[in-house]
Design a protein around this motif. Structure first.
Motif, PDB file in Angstrom:
ATOM      1  N   THR A 235      69.790 129.989 -29.467  1.00 38.63           N
ATOM      2  CA  THR A 235      68.585 129.335 -29.613  1.00 38.63           C
ATOM      3  C   THR A 235      67.875 129.677 -28.198  1.00 38.63           C
ATOM      4  O   THR A 235      68.215 129.835 -26.704  1.00 38.63           O
ATOM      5  N   VAL A 236      66.199 129.031 -28.697  1.00 40.17           N
ATOM      6  CA  VAL A 236      65.713 129.261 -27.140  1.00 40.17           C
ATOM      7  C   VAL A 236      66.162 128.676 -26.031  1.00 40.17           C
ATOM      8  O   VAL A 236      66.030 128.878 -24.561  1.00 40.17           O
ATOM      9  N   THR A 237      66.392 127.808 -26.067  1.00 37.84           N
ATOM     10  CA  THR A 237      67.145 126.769 -25.170  1.00 37.84           C
ATOM     11  C   THR A 237      67.951 127.048 -24.190  1.00 37.84           C
ATOM     12  O   THR A 237      68.564 127.407 -22.391  1.00 37.84           O
ATOM     13  N   GLU A 238      69.655 128.062 -24.855  1.00 36.80           N
ATOM     14  CA  GLU A 238      70.585 129.076 -24.222  1.00 36.80           C
ATOM     15  C   GLU A 238      69.795 130.039 -23.131  1.00 36.80           C
ATOM     16  O   GLU A 238      70.096 130.726 -22.508  1.00 36.80           O
ATOM     17  N   VAL A 239      68.450 130.871 -24.170  1.00 35.05           N
ATOM     18  CA  VAL A 239      67.880 131.917 -22.934  1.00 35.05           C
ATOM     19  C   VAL A 239      67.526 131.395 -22.449  1.00 35.05           C
ATOM     20  O   VAL A 239      67.094 131.818 -21.168  1.00 35.05           O
ATOM     21  N   ASN A 240      66.539 129.858 -21.804  1.00 37.13           N
ATOM     22  CA  ASN A 240      65.756 129.409 -20.624  1.00 37.13           C
ATOM     23  C   ASN A 240      67.210 129.121 -19.906  1.00 37.13           C
ATOM     24  O   ASN A 240      66.673 129.200 -18.766  1.00 37.13           O
ATOM     25  N   GLN A 241      67.932 128.407 -20.504  1.00 35.55           N
ATOM     26  CA  GLN A 241      69.694 128.871 -19.199  1.00 35.55           C
ATOM     27  C   GLN A 241      69.817 129.891 -18.409  1.00 35.55           C
ATOM     28  O   GLN A 241      70.706 130.023 -17.389  1.00 35.55           O
ATOM     29  N   LEU A 242      70.495 130.641 -19.301  1.00 35.81           N
ATOM     30  CA  LEU A 242      70.689 131.732 -18.803  1.00 35.81           C
ATOM     31  C   LEU A 242      69.608 132.341 -17.822  1.00 35.81           C
ATOM     32  O   LEU A 242      70.138 133.200 -16.781  1.00 35.81           O
ATOM     33  N   LEU A 243      68.872 132.503 -18.075  1.00 36.07           N
ATOM     34  CA  LEU A 243      67.996 132.784 -16.713  1.00 36.07           C
ATOM     35  C   LEU A 243      67.582 132.278 -16.011  1.00 36.07           C
ATOM     36  O   LEU A 243      67.454 132.276 -14.604  1.00 36.07           O
ATOM     37  N   LYS A 244      67.570 131.043 -16.258  1.00 32.85           N
ATOM     38  CA  LYS A 244      67.379 129.597 -15.084  1.00 32.85           C
ATOM     39  C   LYS A 244      68.717 130.121 -13.756  1.00 32.85           C
ATOM     40  O   LYS A 244      68.672 129.876 -12.878  1.00 32.85           O
ATOM     41  N   ASN A 245      69.718 129.861 -14.970  1.00 37.54           N
ATOM     42  CA  ASN A 245      71.257 130.123 -14.212  1.00 37.54           C
ATOM     43  C   ASN A 245      71.256 131.963 -13.204  1.00 37.54           C
ATOM     44  O   ASN A 245      71.585 131.403 -11.829  1.00 37.54           O
ATOM     45  N   PHE A 246      70.917 132.596 -13.692  1.00 36.50           N
ATOM     46  CA  PHE A 246      70.237 133.880 -13.040  1.00 36.50           C
ATOM     47  C   PHE A 246      69.332 133.733 -12.261  1.00 36.50           C
ATOM     48  O   PHE A 246      69.693 134.326 -10.890  1.00 36.50           O
ATOM     49  N   GLU A 247      68.382 133.214 -12.318  1.00 39.56           N
ATOM     50  CA  GLU A 247      67.188 133.069 -11.708  1.00 39.56           C
ATOM     51  C   GLU A 247      68.423 131.937 -10.040  1.00 39.56           C
ATOM     52  O   GLU A 247      67.804 132.438  -8.735  1.00 39.56           O
ATOM     53  N   GLN A 248      69.307 131.298 -10.788  1.00 37.08           N
ATOM     54  CA  GLN A 248      70.021 130.570  -8.562  1.00 37.08           C
ATOM     55  C   GLN A 248      70.589 131.937  -8.104  1.00 37.08           C
ATOM     56  O   GLN A 248      70.827 131.402  -7.219  1.00 37.08           O
ATOM     57  N   MET A 249      71.156 132.527  -8.989  1.00 30.74           N
ATOM     58  CA  MET A 249      72.287 133.391  -8.537  1.00 30.74           C
ATOM     59  C   MET A 249      71.397 134.689  -7.746  1.00 30.74           C
ATOM     60  O   MET A 249      71.927 134.681  -6.646  1.00 30.74           O
ATOM     61  N   GLN A 250      70.498 134.892  -8.303  1.00 28.85           N
ATOM     62  CA  GLN A 250      69.616 135.890  -7.463  1.00 28.85           C
ATOM     63  C   GLN A 250      69.138 134.817  -5.741  1.00 28.85           C
ATOM     64  O   GLN A 250      69.116 135.603  -5.487  1.00 28.85           O
ATOM     65  N   LYS A 251      69.100 133.763  -5.839  1.00 36.85           N
ATOM     66  CA  LYS A 251      68.347 133.370  -4.909  1.00 36.85           C
ATOM     67  C   LYS A 251      69.672 133.134  -3.906  1.00 36.85           C
ATOM     68  O   LYS A 251      69.673 132.783  -2.542  1.00 36.85           O
ATOM     69  N   MET A 252      70.956 132.415  -3.913  1.00 44.12           N
ATOM     70  CA  MET A 252      71.954 132.736  -3.943  1.00 44.12           C
ATOM     71  C   MET A 252      72.663 133.676  -2.809  1.00 44.12           C
ATOM     72  O   MET A 252      72.935 134.261  -1.435  1.00 44.12           O
ATOM     73  N   MET A 253      72.087 134.725  -3.706  1.00 45.97           N
ATOM     74  CA  MET A 253      71.716 136.626  -3.530  1.00 45.97           C
ATOM     75  C   MET A 253      71.212 136.634  -2.308  1.00 45.97           C
ATOM     76  O   MET A 253      71.500 137.759  -1.007  1.00 45.97           O
ATOM     77  N   LYS A 254      70.370 136.238  -1.883  1.00 48.01           N
ATOM     78  CA  LYS A 254      69.323 136.038  -0.920  1.00 48.01           C
ATOM     79  C   LYS A 254      69.573 136.111   0.076  1.00 48.01           C
ATOM     80  O   LYS A 254      69.470 136.108   1.286  1.00 48.01           O
TER      81      LYS A 254
END
Length: 492
Positions: free
Chosen positions: A408-427
């Motif tokens: 679902t689009v919701t699951e795609v949104n969740q992946l992108l949101k989680n990955f964005e959080q991970m990138q912030k953590m890396m920064k």
């Protein structure tokens, strides 16, 4: 394979630890449970009797009864005796003298000789040998074709046998051909039968006399239990085998063959097949298997698996990306695929000390294999530009990705949101700051998967340190030094 035995032994040791002091009575009770556990695991009864007697003799000694932790002392004794039962130490292949060396694979039909020959060829090639495969089974339909295809898959030369040739002549001609081609190890896949017969044994003896192999490996199916040990004994009487390869060790066999074969035949277990893939052949280490049986994990095997699947140059490049917070979805997918090569997550957990018990406590909780599969499908449905720059993924792109990956689009949104959080953590980590773990202890970017202690093999850890990385404090000091140096340059 040893799960049921491990569970039984764990319950026995739990009772022993519960006693403040041990005496002959409760040691006898504990060893009775150990004996039953081994017999249920299909271990030969003579082997069980000798094993229990040895443990009993040591457990009733003054060093145990007078110890402050007698329960742990008994576990230590069982561990040491299990190692001895399994062979004591790893027994390597005998590849000495002038090449080409000859390894003869023997065993009954259906035991996995042909696949094991190919697996061993891959193992030897990784050890810098030049293997040469010889299909000498002219009786089983498609046996020659099977080994020829496996050889082509590995890029290993195969002798062009045909079903109308004599097996002994095939092996003699193959030795000449291998020498001309500059191959250093010849692997002969001999014929098998549904049961031992005189013709089979005469043929194998003929091959042995003409080729004089350095190694005669008996290949047995672990699923056949004590039958495998009985057949191994008969092959040993005729051929004087040098070692054993147990296949299908990843199945639900009870482990009796592995625990009995050395004691009965006097020959060591050299390799175990842990799956259908050609890379899934492991060197048999008695100490590591004993540790797995007693729930102590097997970190060395896990490290070796990781080293065989992770390229050092790629890992270094990934570390640089991680430090600069340039880790993108394409890198994430690459790491997920590497984890898959290590085996199932449940299998990996069993190799980490203590994690096997945690897995048992979670019983009904499913490992996130399907979740990881969904994540990989979503990333694979993206274009390369989208993987490198997820910010360009607009609503219409999300719909396309969702349709392409069956989510679902919701699951795609969740992946992108989680990955964005991970990138912030890396920064934050790249800047020397220690980020706080999100609520629920969930690792961003990996839906449905809790935080794993120490990070997953092949994945960047929570914070680079020790192995060339810097701690948060060190990074902060370095940042301060750079600021001071910048101010001094401005003054000049």
């Amino acid at each position: 394979m040893f799960d049921s035995l491990s569970d039984r032994l764990e319950s026995v040791f739990k009772k022993l630890r519960g006693h403040g002091r041990l005496d002959e009575s409760n040691i006898q009770d504990g060893l009775r449970e150990v004996r039953l556990a081994l017999l249920e695991a299909d271990v030969n009864f003579k082997v069980v009797k000798d094993f229990v007697e040895k443990v009993k003799a040591r457990a009733l000694g003054q060093d145990v009864l007078g110890s402050l932790t007698p329960g742990q002392q008994v576990i230590k004794i069982v561990h040491e005796e299990l190692i001895e039962l399994l062979g004591g130490e790893n027994c390597a292949l005998n590849l000495s003298g002038k090449p080409p060396y000859v390894i003869m694979m023997s065993g009954l039909q259906g035991s996995g000789k042909t696949t094991s020959a190919a697996k061993l060829a891959l193992f030897l090639r990784r050890q810098k040998y030049a293997p040469y495969l010889v299909p000498a089974d002219v009786y089983r339909p498609a046996a020659i074709d099977q080994l020829t295809k496996l050889g082509a898959e590995l890029g290993v030369p195969v002798y062009p046998s045909t079903v109308d040739m004599n097996p002994v002549d095939i092996c003699v001609d193959a030795m000449r051909d291998a020498e001309l081609k500059g191959c250093s190890v010849i692997l002969i896949d001999t014929a098998g039968r549904l049961h031992i017969d005189e013709l089979l044994m005469q043929e194998l003896v003929g091959i042995k006399e003409k080729c004089r192999p350095q190694e005669i490996l008996f290949v047995a199916d672990a699923m056949t239990g004590q039958d495998a040990v009985t057949v191994a004994e008969k092959f040993n009487e005729v051929l004087d085998i040098t070692g054993v390869v147990l296949t299908k060790m990843d199945g639900d066999a009870r482990g009796g063959a592995a625990l009995s074969i050395k004691s009965i035949t006097g020959k060591p277990l050299k390799f175990v097949g842990m799956g259908e893939r050609l890379s899934e052949l492991e060197v048999f280490h008695p100490d590591r298997i004993a540790s797995r049986i007693l729930g102590m994990g097997d970190v060395l095997t896990l490290i070796e698996k990781a080293q065989s699947t992770i390229d050092s140059k790629e890992a270094e490049a990934l570390e640089k990306k991680f430090r600069k917070a340039e880790f993108d979805l394409e890198d994430f997918r690459t790491q997920m695929r590497r984890i898959k090569k290590l085996g199932s997550l449940e299998g990996i957990m069993k190799l980490i000390p203590g994690m096997g018990q945690i897995r048992k406590q979670l019983q009904d909780v499913q490992m996130p294999e399907k979740e990881l599969g969904k994540v990989e499908a979503m990333i694979s449905s993206m274009t390369m530009a989208e993987r490198h720059e997820p910010k360009i993924i607009n609503p219409s792109r999300k719909q396309r990705i969702a349709k392409g990956s069956g989510v679902t689009v919701t699951e795609v949104n969740q992946l992108l949101k989680n990955f964005e959080q991970m990138q912030k953590m890396m920064k934050k980590m790249a800047g020397g700051k220690m980020p706080s773990m999100p609520q629920g202890g969930r690792m961003p970017g990996m839906p449905g998967m809790g935080a794993m202690p120490g990070g997953m093999p092949g994945m960047p850890g929570a914070l680079p340190s020790g192995g060339g990385g810097r701690t948060a404090a060190e990074a902060a000091k370095l940042k301060e030094k750079r600021k001071k140096a910048k101010k001094q340059r401005r003054k000049k």
